[in-house]
Structures are given as structure tokens and as C-alpha cells.
Design an enzyme around this catalytic site. Sequence first.
Site, PDB file in Angstrom:
ATOM      1  N   ARG A  54      -4.929   8.102  45.735  1.00  0.00           N
ATOM      2  CA  ARG A  54      -5.244   9.965  46.212  1.00  0.00           C
ATOM      3  C   ARG A  54      -5.527  10.547  45.208  1.00  0.00           C
ATOM      4  O   ARG A  54      -6.116  11.391  45.393  1.00  0.00           O
ATOM      5  CB  ARG A  54      -3.271   9.821  45.879  1.00  0.00           C
ATOM      6  CG  ARG A  54      -2.272   9.868  47.377  1.00  0.00           C
ATOM      7  CD  ARG A  54      -1.297   9.426  47.137  1.00  0.00           C
ATOM      8  NE  ARG A  54      -1.429   8.007  46.922  1.00  0.00           N
ATOM      9  CZ  ARG A  54      -1.106   6.981  47.557  1.00  0.00           C
ATOM     10  NH1 ARG A  54      -1.036   7.188  48.652  1.00  0.00           N
ATOM     11  NH2 ARG A  54      -0.900   5.822  47.065  1.00  0.00           N
ATOM     12  N   THR A  55      -5.160  10.020  43.760  1.00  0.00           N
ATOM     13  CA  THR A  55      -5.438  10.840  42.662  1.00  0.00           C
ATOM     14  C   THR A  55      -7.212  10.850  42.712  1.00  0.00           C
ATOM     15  O   THR A  55      -7.988  12.285  42.581  1.00  0.00           O
ATOM     16  CB  THR A  55      -4.825  10.321  41.709  1.00  0.00           C
ATOM     17  OG1 THR A  55      -3.897  10.562  41.699  1.00  0.00           O
ATOM     18  CG2 THR A  55      -5.755  11.848  40.174  1.00  0.00           C
ATOM     19  N   LYS A  82     -18.681  -5.713  28.013  1.00  0.00           N
ATOM     20  CA  LYS A  82     -19.833  -7.189  27.179  1.00  0.00           C
ATOM     21  C   LYS A  82     -18.739  -6.545  25.488  1.00  0.00           C
ATOM     22  O   LYS A  82     -19.474  -5.978  24.999  1.00  0.00           O
ATOM     23  CB  LYS A  82     -21.068  -5.778  27.223  1.00  0.00           C
ATOM     24  CG  LYS A  82     -21.165  -6.073  28.891  1.00  0.00           C
ATOM     25  CD  LYS A  82     -23.009  -5.841  28.454  1.00  0.00           C
ATOM     26  CE  LYS A  82     -24.043  -5.857  30.344  1.00  0.00           C
ATOM     27  NZ  LYS A  82     -24.945  -4.964  29.596  1.00  0.00           N
ATOM     28  N   ARG A 104      -7.580   8.790  33.852  1.00  0.00           N
ATOM     29  CA  ARG A 104      -6.262   7.431  34.246  1.00  0.00           C
ATOM     30  C   ARG A 104      -6.495   6.415  33.365  1.00  0.00           C
ATOM     31  O   ARG A 104      -7.557   5.648  32.982  1.00  0.00           O
ATOM     32  CB  ARG A 104      -6.271   7.407  35.642  1.00  0.00           C
ATOM     33  CG  ARG A 104      -5.641   6.005  35.921  1.00  0.00           C
ATOM     34  CD  ARG A 104      -4.482   6.059  37.348  1.00  0.00           C
ATOM     35  NE  ARG A 104      -4.189   7.484  37.240  1.00  0.00           N
ATOM     36  CZ  ARG A 104      -3.366   7.472  38.657  1.00  0.00           C
ATOM     37  NH1 ARG A 104      -3.107   6.456  39.557  1.00  0.00           N
ATOM     38  NH2 ARG A 104      -2.699   9.416  39.437  1.00  0.00           N
ATOM     39  N   HIS A 132       1.487  12.531  34.299  1.00  0.00           N
ATOM     40  CA  HIS A 132       1.117  12.992  35.302  1.00  0.00           C
ATOM     41  C   HIS A 132       1.338  14.305  35.908  1.00  0.00           C
ATOM     42  O   HIS A 132       1.336  14.842  36.505  1.00  0.00           O
ATOM     43  CB  HIS A 132       1.187  12.287  36.326  1.00  0.00           C
ATOM     44  CG  HIS A 132       0.293  11.920  37.618  1.00  0.00           C
ATOM     45  ND1 HIS A 132      -0.052  12.872  38.089  1.00  0.00           N
ATOM     46  CD2 HIS A 132       0.348  11.155  38.362  1.00  0.00           C
ATOM     47  CE1 HIS A 132      -1.917  11.965  38.623  1.00  0.00           C
ATOM     48  NE2 HIS A 132      -0.700  10.950  39.239  1.00  0.00           N
TER      49      HIS A 132
HETATM   50  C1  NCD Z   1       1.345   7.291  40.772  1.00  0.00           C
HETATM   51  C2  NCD Z   1       0.085   7.347  39.374  1.00  0.00           C
HETATM   52  O1  NCD Z   1      -0.275   6.173  39.671  1.00  0.00           O
HETATM   53  O2  NCD Z   1       1.310   7.788  38.498  1.00  0.00           O
HETATM   54  N1  NCD Z   1       0.603   7.369  42.147  1.00  0.00           N
HETATM   55  C3  NCD Z   1      -0.096   8.706  41.612  1.00  0.00           C
HETATM   56  O3  NCD Z   1      -0.524   9.494  41.424  1.00  0.00           O
HETATM   57  N2  NCD Z   1       0.160   9.946  43.617  1.00  0.00           N
HETATM   58  C4  NCD Z   1       2.869   7.068  41.298  1.00  0.00           C
HETATM   59  C5  NCD Z   1       2.704   5.592  40.756  1.00  0.00           C
HETATM   60  O4  NCD Z   1       1.935   4.709  40.438  1.00  0.00           O
HETATM   61  O5  NCD Z   1       3.556   4.595  41.775  1.00  0.00           O
END
Ligand code: NCD
Length: 302
Positions: A54-55, A82, A104, A132
Amino acid sequence: MKHLLGIEDLSKLEIESIIERAEHYYNALENGKWDYRKLENKIILTLFFENSTRTLTSFDIAAKRLGADVVNWNANTSSLKKDESFSDTIDTLSAMQPDAIIIRHSEYGAPKYIARRVDCPVINAGDSWREHPTQALLDALTIRQEKGTLDGVTVAICGDVAHSRVANSNAKLLSIMGANVRFVAPEMLMPPELPATDITCFNNIEEGIKDVDVVMVLRIQKERMDRSEIPSDAAYFNNYGLTFERLKLAKDDVLVMHPGPMNRGVEIADDVADDPTRSLMKRQVANGIPTRMAILDMLVGE
Ligand code: NCD
């Protein structure tokens, strides 16, 4: 606002202005009318060190809807393999002068570390179990659209709260905005410290979701636990799974949210997840686009 690293750095006013801008882009997308050249000639670099459906896609689409070019850097095919260090990798990418970096990472505070090393805005797309922020902002937009306000709304965040950055960011944002926040989890999945002072904790789901307006369900974050800590899926569903039977205890117009990815039959029953009147999951995903357009616009476009 130079970066978006966490809800903890935002004031109530800043949260409100991001949600307002997200609402603006929501309406603009509905009407098909917005400035699709707002970020023309801007390069947005996404650095995802953890999996994402999703993100990552949502940021990609949001940036492209505003006319930016997106470079999706891939950790698995990079020189990290590497043995280049993380800081050398960041310095190298920063030397190419992207206009924003979206990161991320599973390490606590990685986005903050990068923000100190680079010249461009940094957006946290999820770090460890810490924060998040864009998920909390899109969830806030979704609740506000449905309930008209966040003030006074009671939200039960249920499941693996201890390992969830979504729970952490949401609890902070919701409590700043005047919502009543509950954490509902078995003791071993309850965080040792609460992200806000006015959170009420419940170990029993029946008590925890009684009379709430919104139930926000979370996945068990198995990747952040020792194997010995992980409860069996069936036992967990029995004790904490969100079923229609349990949902009857909440308000009649209760809404169900989940950040995804969801594990059906573990934290949520199929029929609850797919219920067209109660379940907001697809709306959450859709709202990710205007919310991230708003954030990119505010950080890169002005
Ligand atoms: C979440 C995440 O990766 O923090 N999902 C998201 O970004 N919508 C939640 C999860 O991984 O459970």
C-alpha cells in the site's frame, strides 16, 4: 514543516492543516481538477528497506498525480549487498540531489538519522514500531469524513499494539485531536509505555470495544517477535478476533478499520472485513493518495 518524521513533531494546528489539504486533494481527485504540474521537474526518491504494498504504491501514485518523477530505489539490488555502509549509501544518494526522500526502515529512528544527513525533505513511511505518520493522517481523514470530527470519537485500537507503528502514530494523533483512545490487547502485546497519557487499556476485547465508534484492527507483527512469543492463529482468533458477535457490543454505527495487510481468520473475521457498511479498509487505501499528495505538496511544492 521541513520533514515529516513522526506525529510527535506535529502540533494540533499542523495536523489540522495537513488533513484540510488532504480533504482538498480528495475533492480535487473526485472532480478530476487539480494542479497536475505542481511537482513538475521534482525527483522523489523512495527508499524502502521493508516490504510494502500500500504505502509504496500510494506514494508513487500521489507523486505522479502531482507531476513529479519517482525513483524507486531497491535495497536488494543496491551496493548494500556489496557491504557498503548505510550512511555511505545515504550520502551517495543524497549527492544526486533528489527533491525529497521517502523512507521505510526496520531500524528505530532511521528516518531521523537520514534527515540529519541530507538537504532535502524526508518523509517517514514507517520506521520500526516507532511511527508511521502518513498512515495516521490518512486514517484521521477517513474518520473525519465518516464521523464529521475526531473530537470526542472513541477509537479502540485492537491487536498487536506493542509492535505497531500504526498504533503508536494513531494514538498520538487521535489523542492530540481530542478523540478517546483505547488499546485492546493481551498483556504480552500491550506496549510497556503508552504513547499518550489519556489512553485506556483493556485486556478483554468484549470490554474494550463496548460502545466505541471505531475499531481499528491490527495484524500480529510476527517479524518483530521471538517465535516463542507468537500465539497460535486459532487461539488468537478465539480470544481477540473481531467477529460480528463481538462487534454488536460497539455502537450501532461502529466502523471497522485496518491499515493492512490483514490476516483473515486471525485478527478479523472474513464477513467483518468484507462488510460494505462497516468496513473502511478500501476507503483507507484510497485516502492514502490525497493524504500523500497533500504532504508532498506541503514539503516539496512550496
Ligand atoms: C503497516 C505497516 O507496514 O506499518 N501497513 C501499512 O503501511 N499500511 C502495518 C503492518 O505491516 O501490519
